[in-house]
Design an enzyme around this catalytic site. Structure first.
Site, PDB file in Angstrom:
ATOM      1  N   GLY A 188       0.886  -1.238   0.001  1.00 24.67           N
ATOM      2  CA  GLY A 188       0.124  -0.014  -0.004  1.00 24.67           C
ATOM      3  C   GLY A 188       0.906   1.203  -0.079  1.00 24.67           C
ATOM      4  N   GLY A 195       5.077  -2.878  -3.989  1.00 26.95           N
ATOM      5  CA  GLY A 195       4.700  -3.174  -5.473  1.00 26.95           C
ATOM      6  C   GLY A 195       4.984  -1.877  -6.325  1.00 26.95           C
ATOM      7  N   CYS A 212     -12.568   3.675 -29.584  1.00 28.64           N
ATOM      8  CA  CYS A 212     -13.953   4.422 -29.919  1.00 28.64           C
ATOM      9  C   CYS A 212     -14.752   4.445 -28.761  1.00 28.64           C
ATOM     10  CB  CYS A 212     -14.696   3.579 -31.081  1.00 28.64           C
ATOM     11  SG  CYS A 212     -13.649   3.554 -32.738  1.00 28.64           S
ATOM     12  N   TYR A 245       0.736  -1.400 -12.644  1.00 27.34           N
ATOM     13  CA  TYR A 245      -0.741  -1.314 -12.886  1.00 27.34           C
ATOM     14  C   TYR A 245      -0.961  -0.601 -13.961  1.00 27.34           C
ATOM     15  CZ  TYR A 245      -0.738  -3.218  -7.972  1.00 27.34           C
ATOM     16  OH  TYR A 245      -0.669  -3.750  -6.762  1.00 27.34           O
TER      17      TYR A 245
END
Length: 382
Positions: A220, A256, A332, A361
């Site tokens: 986190g 991470g 689109c 991510y």
């Protein structure tokens, strides 16, 4: 970075992820060196499972946090913690067989499944009991404590979970897992959470005479995409964590995004610049099918412009100057937005936009096949 400018100069129509592996290795080493002796630094593979990134981090980090059999395949043998709220039976078998995997127990049902499988295989399952704390512990972008989620067992039911786990001879309670937030930007908040997790772990150890050895704080640690010059203060966190008395427990941190994000760049060419209903748009090669995070979080991803002077057409080059611009992709859908209105000095068709902090991510959470556009190139700086 000079290497990125060189890539842009030699590429006619750039669209690529560029990873600075040398910088990433230094980042991981620096993070680890600041931590006290009782800390173990794991890499959360979900942030970016690129094989070259994992190869760079092996031998630096103490282990990997994985969430699937596929991530176990990518990391190979060695210390791993397997988290996730929906582990498949074949994944539990795999984790039990390899013996170097510690499993997060996320529910009573998962504990019971694991107990049956371990008994059948006549092996010992090493587990961490994942706790959903009673109170929220941060103002982070995503919260996984003090709120209803699919993760872990709520704090008030942990005593019952411990008592049931102790009934299984084939289950070894190694400690507790407390992943409670995602992309937290405040080091002091993270320290307060760490203190809470340590205190509760030690109390449960005493109450139930457990032989625990691990307190896993999860990850986190955040990246400030909105104000990159105001980052999470890792050094302050590391200093504060040194003051915690874990009574001989290993304190595991699963970093991470904070480890990899700054060492990945998404680079793409501007195809068109236009005005529509009073707003300026730059449309790029690529988009959220390559870099989904800004659309998922409805934010402007940090970027800078690299100008290219070559213009192959005989007509005037579309451009904007000293104004806000929306940067949109080639899909689109009006949701294909990478930047939702940020000031630029100058931006022209044919220029290149470099999205920084794209090492986590990013590519792997994106919907690559939508409209069947080509995938970006992947470039590694060593």
């Amino acid at each position: 970075m000079d290497a990125i400018k060189e890539y842009i100069q030699r590429t006619g129509s750039p669209c690529a992820y560029v990873y600075d592996l040398k910088g990433l290795g230094k980042r991981a080493k620096d993070m680890k060196e600041t931590l006290p002796e009782q800390c173990r630094l794991y890499y959360a593979v979900k942030a970016n499972p690129d094989v070259r990134i994992l190869e760079t981090l092996k031998g630096i980090v103490d282990g990997f946090e994985v969430a699937s059999a596929g991530e176990m395949d990518r990391t190979g043998r060695g210390p791993r913690i397997f988290g996730g709220p929906a582990k498949k039976e074949e994944e539990l078998y795999r984790a039990l067989w390899e013996q170097d995997v510690t499993l997060n127990v996320e529910s009573f049902h998962e504990l019971r499944r694991l107990g049956v499988l371990a008994e059948e295989r006549q092996v010992t399952a090493r587990v961490l009991l994942r706790v959903n704390l009673e109170e929220n512990v941060s103002d982070s972008h995503l919260k996984m404590a003090g709120v209803p989620t699919q993760f872990g067992v709520e704090e008030r039911r942990i005593p019952a979970l411990i008592e049931e786990a102790l009934e299984y001879e084939c289950i070894e309670i190694c400690g507790f897992h407390f992943h409670a937030m995602s992309n937290n930007l405040d080091a002091r908040t993270h320290l307060a959470f760490a203190e809470t997790a340590v205190n509760k772990s030690l109390q449960w150890k005493e109450d139930y005479q457990l032989d625990t050895s691990i307190i896993d704080l999860g990850g986190g640690f955040g990246i400030n995409y909105w104000h990159p010059d105001e980052p999470f203060d890792w050094d302050e966190f590391a200093r504060g964590i040194s003051d915690l008395d874990t009574e001989g427990h290993e304190l595991i941190l699963e970093a991470g995004r904070y480890m990899t994000a700054e060492y990945g760049y998404y680079i793409t060419e501007v195809l068109d610049v236009k005005e529509n209903h009073g707003r300026h748009f730059a449309v790029v090669r690529g988009g959220t099918h390559h870099l989904r995070l800004p659309a998922a979080w409805k934010m402007s991803h940090p970027f800078h412009v690299e100008h290219r002077e070559t213009w192959p057409y005989p007509f005037e080059r579309p451009e904007v100057k000293e104004t806000e611009v929306v940067i949109a992709g080639e899909l689109c859908t009006p949701n294909d937005l990478l930047v939702r209105g940020e000031y630029v000095e100058r931006l022209r068709a044919g220029d290149v936009v470099v999205f920084t902090h794209a090492g986590a991510y990013a590519w792997t959470i994106s919907h690559h096949e939508f409209l069947s556009h080509p995938h970006p190139e992947h470039v590694y700086i060593t």
